[in-house]
Structures are given as structure tokens and as C-alpha cells.
Design a protein around this motif. Structure first.
Motif, PDB file in Angstrom:
ATOM      1  N   LEU A  32       0.820  -1.220   0.000  1.00 13.91           N
ATOM      2  CA  LEU A  32       0.000   0.000   0.000  1.00 13.91           C
ATOM      3  C   LEU A  32       0.861   1.281   0.000  1.00 13.91           C
ATOM      4  N   PRO A  33       1.930   1.375   0.792  1.00 13.25           N
ATOM      5  CA  PRO A  33       2.754   2.593   0.715  1.00 13.25           C
ATOM      6  C   PRO A  33       3.338   2.822  -0.687  1.00 13.25           C
ATOM      7  N   ILE A  34       3.764   1.734  -1.340  1.00  7.68           N
ATOM      8  CA  ILE A  34       4.323   1.882  -2.693  1.00  7.68           C
ATOM      9  C   ILE A  34       3.234   2.353  -3.657  1.00  7.68           C
ATOM     10  N   LEU A  35       2.070   1.718  -3.551  1.00  6.62           N
ATOM     11  CA  LEU A  35       0.953   2.123  -4.419  1.00  6.62           C
ATOM     12  C   LEU A  35       0.558   3.572  -4.166  1.00  6.62           C
ATOM     13  N   SER A  36       0.614   3.962  -2.899  1.00  8.31           N
ATOM     14  CA  SER A  36       0.230   5.326  -2.537  1.00  8.31           C
ATOM     15  C   SER A  36       1.184   6.349  -3.166  1.00  8.31           C
TER      16      SER A  36
END
Lengths: 250, 256
Positions: free
Chosen positions: B149-153
């Protein structure tokens, strides 16, 4: 067949879910090379019994010895060693939807830390598939198979570790009578070929008649009656008779 | 169902969820490590979510800019549009919208997959096959959600800002270089770090709730549907609650 060596012994087993007492002082022994059918009505606790045997449910009281080892207080590592010797055919087949037939069969081999080369794995997978007559489905997904084929693949997955004991949870449920009959024949062949001991949970009287060396009637949570199919067929107790009368009507 | 019973059911579920999360922490550091399954889950949860997250991010940036523009023009601060949009996307809208899209896609998918595995006895079959199903199914999925999720964000923020750049140029003429200089100049370390950190918590919430709902699915296909649905609803609510807490904490620490 003369029963000799005991491979499984259940003593004074109790299991309840709240106020629902499913197993009450259940006692049972399985010998090497015999097929025993546990016969009972739906909801009588047959599936609970084999889930206790494989360690998926913990009994409230009593002991379960498999190969002379009490499994009640075993940790996961010890239990896995026992499970490698005990195959389990689930009622719903429980094939992994996201894996191919090959991956489904390889899964127990890889997870039980069995050290075999890829070539040996391939041979074992093929042998198990040939045993159930479905070698051509090796690269198919479970969703592409019919109900009977899925049952056979589940049986092949059970066989892959060459278990000494096989637990069958209602193996013919949900199948038409011809396919059910084929599965029963397969179970009999497997017993002959590998000299396995089997505990079969069923209320299908055709399965009971053909596959059993011995029948145990589970009633009110206890081992109500036991004997060969022929012995129980002429039993005078109405609770036992009802199962056989039902078959006669069919 | 009376209000009292509902409240008791809520407390009971909150307790079960806490116990489930505690079991996750107890199991995730102990061997055996399911590395290959974790990588497979990262691919499914991260890579396969990228098109959806990217598309929504792009539209979000474009629409936000187009909606803000008339007000900015009215106040005579049209030149501040890249800075305002940049701060809004990076600090708040980007992480929260990405997490909500992620909850919709991944939370429901995990809830339905594990629920279906539960009712068809696949989880029991795994246990019989010498596998710890909690480790194999839950730990890998939650870890993958936390990492992805952090990477996607971050990627969503970047795509969103590109959408904003196009939005700025619908009725104006700002060069790509100038737009990015404006955005970067307006952002401080205090804007980026808390927003990035909270996405780890959002990822954990989506992963653990999806797994909890699926793993404890009741028998039957209706139960699977309910697991998927409630996983999305609960994850979305928890994301907003976590966001509220994150704002309070960053404020308390002087990051705002």
C-alpha cells in the motif's frame, strides 16, 4: 482377513459444542489392513469424530492413539509427523482452487518436508494420478473437472504420501450412484494395492455394504453397535435396523 | 436485535479482531517463513492493483484541479494551483483515496478468497498437509498489504499530480517543469513523512480485517458474500478512524 496389529485406538472420547453433546464415551479400535465404516445419521457426529482423529478438533476428554502415540497433547510438529501417515479425504474434496491438479498433488509432498528430487515428485504425482485413472488432467484446474473427477483427484492427493491409514469423510456424498460406485471400487482397489487401513464415514448403504470389513453404528454420540455388514443386517435393535431397512426400500 | 445485543456483538467482534491481530504478531516473526507465498501475494496485491489505483489517482488529480480552479481564479491566486493541489494530494487525498480503493479491491478479494477456502474445507486440508494455514494465508497477505500500500500510494500520488498537471493546462499554459517546481517547493518533509507512514497502518488494517472476516466466515455461500462485504465496509471505516488519529498525532508532534 484376520485383524492383527492395532493402528488406531480411541478410548472414552467426549466432545461437546456448548450443550450439544456430540460424542459421549466413544470407544473404537482400527486394525491394520481393515476397512471400517462408521455409520450414522446426518448430524450424529461422524465428521466430528474424524476431525478429532486428525487433530482438527480437540476432544474434551478421552484419548486417541495413532500408531501407539497419543495425539491429544501433541504439538504441531509432532502432529504433522502423524498426519504424514494419515490421509484424509474431505467431504467437499477441498482441492485448492488457485492451483492446478499437479500443484494440488505436490502440495502435501512439499509441505511435509519430504526430501525428494523434482523427478521423483513428478513420478509420485503421475503414479497417484494413474491410480485414480486421471493422468491426463495433470495440468487442469479443479474448476475444469466434474464432481466425480474432483473426488478422484482429492483421493490421489490423499494417496500421494502413501499413508498407512486413510480417513474418508462421506466419500460418495453429492455424487450420482454410478460415480459413487466407481469411487467405492477405487477405495477397495487402493486398500488391496497398498494394504491401508481405512475409516470411512458414511450413511450411503451401498458404500457400507461394499467397502466395509466391519461396521460401527454411531448413535447418540456413542458406539451403539458393531459387527460385519451381514451381522448388523440381521440385528434386532430398531435403531440399527432402520439403516438397513432404508437400504431395502431403496 | 436490541441495541444492547448489538453493542455486545460489536464488543465481542472487536475482541476477536484484537486477538486475531495479536496472533498475527505472534506468528509473523517465527519460522517457517512463507517467502514464496509472500512474493506471490505482493504480485497479486501490489502489481495487479496498480492499474486501478493509477486510473483513480489520475482522475482524482485532474478533477480536483478542475474543481479548484474557478475558486482560485476568483481569489486571484490561480498561480498557486499546483502548490495547493500538490499539498492536498500528498498530505491527505492521495493516501486516503488509495487506501479506500485498495480496501475495495483487496479487502473484498481477501475476504471472499479466505471465506470460500474456509467453507470448502481448504483451510483444514492445508492444516492436514503439514501447513500452518494462519501463517501461509494470513501472515503473507497482511505483510503483502502492509508493504504494497505505501508503494501504491506513492505511485498514485505521482500519477495524480500528472493528472493535476493536465488539469492546470486545460485552461492555462504551465510547463511541466514549472508545475513540478511549484509542487516540490510547496511540500515540506513534514507533509510527506506522516502521510507516508500512515499508509503502512492503512495497509495493515485492510489486510488484517480482510483476513479476519474471511478466516472466520460462517458456513455457506451467503457467509462468503457477507465476509467480502463486511471486510470492505469495516476496512473503510477503520481507514477514516486511523486517518483522524494520524492527524491528531502529527498535530501533537508538531508536524502540522
Amino acid at each position: 482377513m484376520t485383524p492383527s496389529e492395532s493402528v488406531m485406538k480411541i478410548s472414552h472420547l467426549y466432545k461437546s459444542f456448548g450443550n450439544n453433546h456430540v460424542l459421549i464415551d466413544f470407544n473404537f479400535e482400527l486394525y491394520k489392513g481393515e476397512n471400517v465404516v462408521v455409520l450414522g445419521k446426518s448430524g450424529s457426529g461422524k465428521s466430528v469424530l474424524i476431525k478429532c482423529i486428525i487433530g482438527l478438533l480437540k476432544p474434551d476428554e478421552g484419548t486417541i492413539d495413532v500408531f501407539d502415540q497419543c495425539i491429544n497433547d501433541m504439538d504441531d510438529t509432532e502432529l504433522d509427523k502423524i498426519r504424514a501417515k494419515v490421509g484424509f479425504l474431505f467431504q467437499s474434496n477441498a482441492l485448492y482452487d488457485s492451483m492446478t491438479v499437479r500443484e494440488n498433488l505436490e502440495f502435501p509432498l512439499r509441505r511435509h518436508w519430504i526430501e525428494v528430487s523434482q523427478e521423483e515428485v513428478n513420478n509420485m504425482v503421475m503414479e497417484a494420478l494413474e491410480d485414480v485413472g486421471l493422468a491426463h488432467t495433470i495440468d487442469m484446474m479443479p474448476i475444469e473437472l466434474s464432481g466425480g473427477m474432483r473426488k478422484r483427484i482429492a483421493l490421489a492427493r490423499t494417496l500421494i504420501l502413501k499413508p498407512d491409514i486413510i480417513l474418508y469423510d462421506e466419500p460418495t456424498t453429492g455424487l450420482d450412484s454410478i460415480t459413487g460406485s466407481e469411487i467405492i471400487s477405487l477405495m477397495i482397489e487402493i486398500k488391496k494395492k497398498y494394504n491401508t487401513s481405512s475409516l470411512i464415514i458414511s450413511h450411503d448403504m451401498n458404500c457400507v455394504r461394499r467397502a466395509s470389513d466391519r461396521v460401527v453404528v454411531l448413535y447418540d454420540g456413542t458406539c451403539y453397535a458393531a459387527g460385519t455388514y451381514a451381522e448388523l443386517q440381521h440385528h434386532t435393535d430398531p435403531k440399527v435396523k432402520q439403516f438397513f431397512e432404508q437400504e431395502f426400500k431403496q | 436485535m436490541s441495541n444492547q445485543t448489538r453493542f455486545q456483538a460489536f464488543l465481542s467482534e472487536a475482541g476477536e479482531l484484537s486477538r486475531f491481530a495479536a496472533r498475527f504478531f505472534a506468528q509473523c516473526f517465527r519460522p517457517r517463513y512463507e517467502v514464496s507465498e509472500f512474493i506471490r501475494q505482493c504480485y497479486i496485491i501490489g502489481y495487479q492493483s496498480l492499474p486501478l489505483v493509477g486510473l483513480t489517482g489520475f482522475i482524482m488529480g485532474l478533477v480536483l484541479t478542475l474543481q479548484l480552479r474557478p475558486s482560485m481564479v476568483d481569489y486571484g491566486v490561480e498561480s498557486q494551483l499546483p502548490a495547493i493541489v500538490g499539498i492536498a494530494i500528498v498530505r491527505e487525498i492521495g493516501p486516503v483515496i488509495t487506501a479506500l480503493i485498495f480496501a475495495g479491491k483487496i479487502g473484498s478479494s481477501i475476504g471472499a478468497e479466505l471465506g470460500s477456502m474456509k467453507v470448502t474445507e481448504q483451510i483444514d486440508a492445508m492444516e492436514v498437509s503439514g501447513t500452518n494455514p494462519f501463517k501461509y494465508l494470513v501472515v503473507t497477505r497482511v505483510m503483502a498489504a502492509v508493504c504494497m500500500l505505501p508503494i501504491l500510494s506513492v505511485l498514485s500520488d505521482a500519477i495524480s499530480l500528472y493528472g493535476a498537471y493536465l488539469g492546470v493546462n486545460v485552461r492555462g499554459a504551465t510547463s511541466f517543469h514549472l508545475f513540478w517546481v511549484e509542487v516540490i517547493d510547496s511540500l515540506a518533509f513534514n507533509d510527506v513523512l506522516p502521510a507516508f507512514i500512515k499508509t503502512f497502518f492503512f495497509g495493515f488494517a485492510v489486510g488484517i480485517i480482510g483476513c479476519f472476516k474471511g478466516y472466520n466466515s460462517k458456513k455457506g455461500t451467503e457467509g462468503v458474500g457477507h465476509s467480502a462485504n463486511s471486510a470492505v465496509v469495516l476496512s473503510s471505516v477503520v481507514i477514516f478512524i486511523l486517518d483522524l488519529l494520524a492527524v491528531q498525532i502529527t498535530d501533537l508532534l508538531g508536524f502540522n
